[in-house]
Design a protein around this motif. Structure first.
Motif, PDB file in Angstrom:
ATOM      1  N   VAL A 112     -13.834   6.815 -60.415  1.00  0.00           N
ATOM      2  CA  VAL A 112     -13.919   5.729 -59.641  1.00  0.00           C
ATOM      3  C   VAL A 112     -12.478   5.051 -58.997  1.00  0.00           C
ATOM      4  O   VAL A 112     -11.884   4.534 -59.782  1.00  0.00           O
ATOM      5  CB  VAL A 112     -14.762   4.452 -60.201  1.00  0.00           C
ATOM      6  N   ASN A 113     -12.748   4.778 -57.657  1.00  0.00           N
ATOM      7  CA  ASN A 113     -11.580   4.173 -57.060  1.00  0.00           C
ATOM      8  C   ASN A 113     -11.394   2.765 -57.616  1.00  0.00           C
ATOM      9  O   ASN A 113     -12.323   2.013 -57.432  1.00  0.00           O
ATOM     10  CB  ASN A 113     -11.486   4.141 -55.718  1.00  0.00           C
ATOM     11  N   THR A 136      -1.804   2.110 -60.102  1.00  0.00           N
ATOM     12  CA  THR A 136      -2.539   0.901 -60.163  1.00  0.00           C
ATOM     13  C   THR A 136      -2.677   0.132 -61.626  1.00  0.00           C
ATOM     14  O   THR A 136      -2.891  -1.218 -61.602  1.00  0.00           O
ATOM     15  CB  THR A 136      -3.944   1.088 -59.661  1.00  0.00           C
ATOM     16  N   GLY A 137      -2.320   0.769 -62.522  1.00  0.00           N
ATOM     17  CA  GLY A 137      -2.531  -0.042 -63.976  1.00  0.00           C
ATOM     18  C   GLY A 137      -4.114   0.006 -64.358  1.00  0.00           C
ATOM     19  O   GLY A 137      -4.388  -0.266 -65.471  1.00  0.00           O
ATOM     20  N   ILE A 138      -4.921   0.791 -63.472  1.00  0.00           N
ATOM     21  CA  ILE A 138      -6.346   0.750 -63.992  1.00  0.00           C
ATOM     22  C   ILE A 138      -6.922   2.086 -63.592  1.00  0.00           C
ATOM     23  O   ILE A 138      -6.495   2.559 -62.584  1.00  0.00           O
ATOM     24  CB  ILE A 138      -7.285  -0.352 -62.958  1.00  0.00           C
ATOM     25  N   SER A 139      -7.704   2.435 -64.376  1.00  0.00           N
ATOM     26  CA  SER A 139      -8.183   3.775 -64.469  1.00  0.00           C
ATOM     27  C   SER A 139      -9.657   3.888 -64.986  1.00  0.00           C
ATOM     28  O   SER A 139      -9.913   3.317 -65.962  1.00  0.00           O
ATOM     29  CB  SER A 139      -7.398   4.826 -65.106  1.00  0.00           C
ATOM     30  N   ILE A 173     -10.383  15.594 -62.877  1.00  0.00           N
ATOM     31  CA  ILE A 173     -10.897  14.099 -63.317  1.00  0.00           C
ATOM     32  C   ILE A 173      -9.737  13.590 -64.407  1.00  0.00           C
ATOM     33  O   ILE A 173      -9.365  12.382 -63.950  1.00  0.00           O
ATOM     34  CB  ILE A 173     -12.229  14.185 -64.043  1.00  0.00           C
ATOM     35  N   ARG A 174      -9.156  14.118 -64.994  1.00  0.00           N
ATOM     36  CA  ARG A 174      -8.100  13.591 -65.896  1.00  0.00           C
ATOM     37  C   ARG A 174      -6.814  13.528 -65.252  1.00  0.00           C
ATOM     38  O   ARG A 174      -6.076  12.387 -65.222  1.00  0.00           O
ATOM     39  CB  ARG A 174      -7.523  14.672 -67.153  1.00  0.00           C
ATOM     40  N   TYR A 175      -6.613  14.346 -64.247  1.00  0.00           N
ATOM     41  CA  TYR A 175      -5.550  14.194 -63.302  1.00  0.00           C
ATOM     42  C   TYR A 175      -5.650  12.936 -62.340  1.00  0.00           C
ATOM     43  O   TYR A 175      -4.569  12.230 -62.361  1.00  0.00           O
ATOM     44  CB  TYR A 175      -5.430  15.472 -62.300  1.00  0.00           C
ATOM     45  N   GLN A 176      -6.711  12.863 -61.751  1.00  0.00           N
ATOM     46  CA  GLN A 176      -6.840  11.608 -60.863  1.00  0.00           C
ATOM     47  C   GLN A 176      -7.019  10.250 -61.874  1.00  0.00           C
ATOM     48  O   GLN A 176      -6.350   9.413 -61.239  1.00  0.00           O
ATOM     49  CB  GLN A 176      -8.269  11.837 -60.085  1.00  0.00           C
ATOM     50  N   ARG A 177      -7.530  10.290 -63.090  1.00  0.00           N
ATOM     51  CA  ARG A 177      -7.482   9.201 -63.858  1.00  0.00           C
ATOM     52  C   ARG A 177      -5.896   8.984 -64.237  1.00  0.00           C
ATOM     53  O   ARG A 177      -5.508   7.703 -64.120  1.00  0.00           O
ATOM     54  CB  ARG A 177      -8.173   9.751 -65.331  1.00  0.00           C
ATOM     55  N   ASP A 178      -4.950   9.900 -64.360  1.00  0.00           N
ATOM     56  CA  ASP A 178      -3.887   9.537 -64.803  1.00  0.00           C
ATOM     57  C   ASP A 178      -3.111   9.003 -63.347  1.00  0.00           C
ATOM     58  O   ASP A 178      -1.957   8.175 -63.701  1.00  0.00           O
ATOM     59  CB  ASP A 178      -2.957  10.969 -65.432  1.00  0.00           C
ATOM     60  N   MET A 180      -4.564  -6.469 -52.832  1.00  0.00           N
ATOM     61  CA  MET A 180      -3.661  -6.621 -51.597  1.00  0.00           C
ATOM     62  C   MET A 180      -2.326  -6.008 -52.208  1.00  0.00           C
ATOM     63  O   MET A 180      -1.597  -5.170 -51.855  1.00  0.00           O
ATOM     64  CB  MET A 180      -3.575  -7.686 -50.894  1.00  0.00           C
ATOM     65  N   GLU A 181      -1.892  -6.589 -53.531  1.00  0.00           N
ATOM     66  CA  GLU A 181      -0.754  -6.268 -54.025  1.00  0.00           C
ATOM     67  C   GLU A 181      -0.729  -4.698 -54.719  1.00  0.00           C
ATOM     68  O   GLU A 181       0.428  -3.720 -54.566  1.00  0.00           O
ATOM     69  CB  GLU A 181      -0.352  -6.937 -55.285  1.00  0.00           C
ATOM     70  N   ILE A 182      -1.990  -3.913 -55.127  1.00  0.00           N
ATOM     71  CA  ILE A 182      -2.144  -2.971 -55.407  1.00  0.00           C
ATOM     72  C   ILE A 182      -1.824  -1.889 -54.311  1.00  0.00           C
ATOM     73  O   ILE A 182      -1.184  -0.818 -54.220  1.00  0.00           O
ATOM     74  CB  ILE A 182      -3.355  -2.580 -56.314  1.00  0.00           C
ATOM     75  N   GLU A 183      -2.397  -2.311 -53.259  1.00  0.00           N
ATOM     76  CA  GLU A 183      -2.242  -1.463 -52.109  1.00  0.00           C
ATOM     77  C   GLU A 183      -0.988  -1.255 -51.512  1.00  0.00           C
ATOM     78  O   GLU A 183      -0.589  -0.208 -50.765  1.00  0.00           O
ATOM     79  CB  GLU A 183      -3.344  -1.980 -50.928  1.00  0.00           C
ATOM     80  N   ALA A 184      -0.086  -2.465 -51.348  1.00  0.00           N
ATOM     81  CA  ALA A 184       1.196  -2.677 -51.122  1.00  0.00           C
ATOM     82  C   ALA A 184       1.811  -1.477 -51.980  1.00  0.00           C
ATOM     83  O   ALA A 184       2.840  -0.643 -51.565  1.00  0.00           O
ATOM     84  CB  ALA A 184       1.618  -4.023 -50.977  1.00  0.00           C
ATOM     85  N   ASP A 185       1.642  -1.598 -53.114  1.00  0.00           N
ATOM     86  CA  ASP A 185       2.554  -0.769 -54.293  1.00  0.00           C
ATOM     87  C   ASP A 185       2.205   0.738 -54.014  1.00  0.00           C
ATOM     88  O   ASP A 185       2.855   1.676 -54.046  1.00  0.00           O
ATOM     89  CB  ASP A 185       1.959  -0.857 -55.677  1.00  0.00           C
ATOM     90  N   ILE A 186       0.651   1.129 -53.694  1.00  0.00           N
ATOM     91  CA  ILE A 186       0.351   2.368 -53.307  1.00  0.00           C
ATOM     92  C   ILE A 186       1.345   2.772 -52.208  1.00  0.00           C
ATOM     93  O   ILE A 186       1.711   4.096 -51.951  1.00  0.00           O
ATOM     94  CB  ILE A 186      -1.029   2.706 -53.163  1.00  0.00           C
ATOM     95  N   LYS A 187       1.321   2.104 -51.077  1.00  0.00           N
ATOM     96  CA  LYS A 187       1.796   2.407 -49.673  1.00  0.00           C
ATOM     97  C   LYS A 187       3.302   2.696 -49.981  1.00  0.00           C
ATOM     98  O   LYS A 187       3.898   3.363 -49.358  1.00  0.00           O
ATOM     99  CB  LYS A 187       1.790   1.346 -48.703  1.00  0.00           C
TER     100      LYS A 187
END
Length: 166
Positions: free
Chosen positions: A131-132, A109-112, A98-103, A21-28
């Motif tokens: 992977v999301n 999110t701090g996770i890739s 893939i590398r762009y999405q990873r970055d 929920m914190e990550i989703e709020a940060d993305i928003k």
């Protein structure tokens, strides 16, 4: 066995719910979006977005090219072939995406997570996918640094054809 997996999944969901929920709020906040149902106002500040974009741009473009160097023992032909394979596998447009999405995930999110789900028989190379990180279900009792964990899963949606192909 299935009950144990279900219990581990539920424990992992409970453990990670607040983090997600914190990550989703940060993305928003990063994307400067609002929830229309709650009638939230937009922040109107693009500092976070600009910083995130700069980090992605810097990490994506300032990578040193990997090259395998030969020694003086006549291994130049093998080195030339290894470099050609490296370019063919890692410098494709798909790998760059893939590398762009990873970055993007790493800085947002701090996770890739990059998975290797299969093998491409036509090109004779591994297939990779991003992977999301919000679909990850961790083991709350596991120690990921030592590799001592009993459950780790991901939510996924499969079509009927994909299930049959498994």
């Amino acid at each position: 066995m299935l009950e144990e997996v279900r219990k581990e999944r539920n424990d992992g969901e409970d453990y990670s719910r607040d983090f997600k929920m914190e990550i989703e709020a940060d993305i928003k906040l990063l994307l400067n979006r609002r929830d229309k149902k709650k009638d939230e106002k937009l922040v109107g500040d693009s500092t976070l977005f600009n910083t995130h974009t700069a980090l992605i741009s810097r990490s994506f473009q300032s990578k040193n090219q990997i090259r395998i160097k030969g020694d003086k023992n006549g291994a130049e032909r093998e080195v030339k072939m290894l470099n050609a394979v490296l370019n063919e596998d890692l410098e494709t447009a798909q790998m760059k995406a893939i590398r762009y999405q990873r970055d993007w995930d790493k800085f947002a999110t701090g996770i890739s997570i990059i998975a290797r789900p299969g093998w491409n028989g036509s090109y004779k190379r591994n297939e990779f996918t991003v992977v999301n990180p919000l679909t990850w279900i961790p083991d709350p009792n596991g120690d990921y640094f030592s590799g001592n964990y009993s459950f780790c899963g991901f939510y996924t949606v499969k079509s009927e054809d994909e299930i049959r192909a498994m």
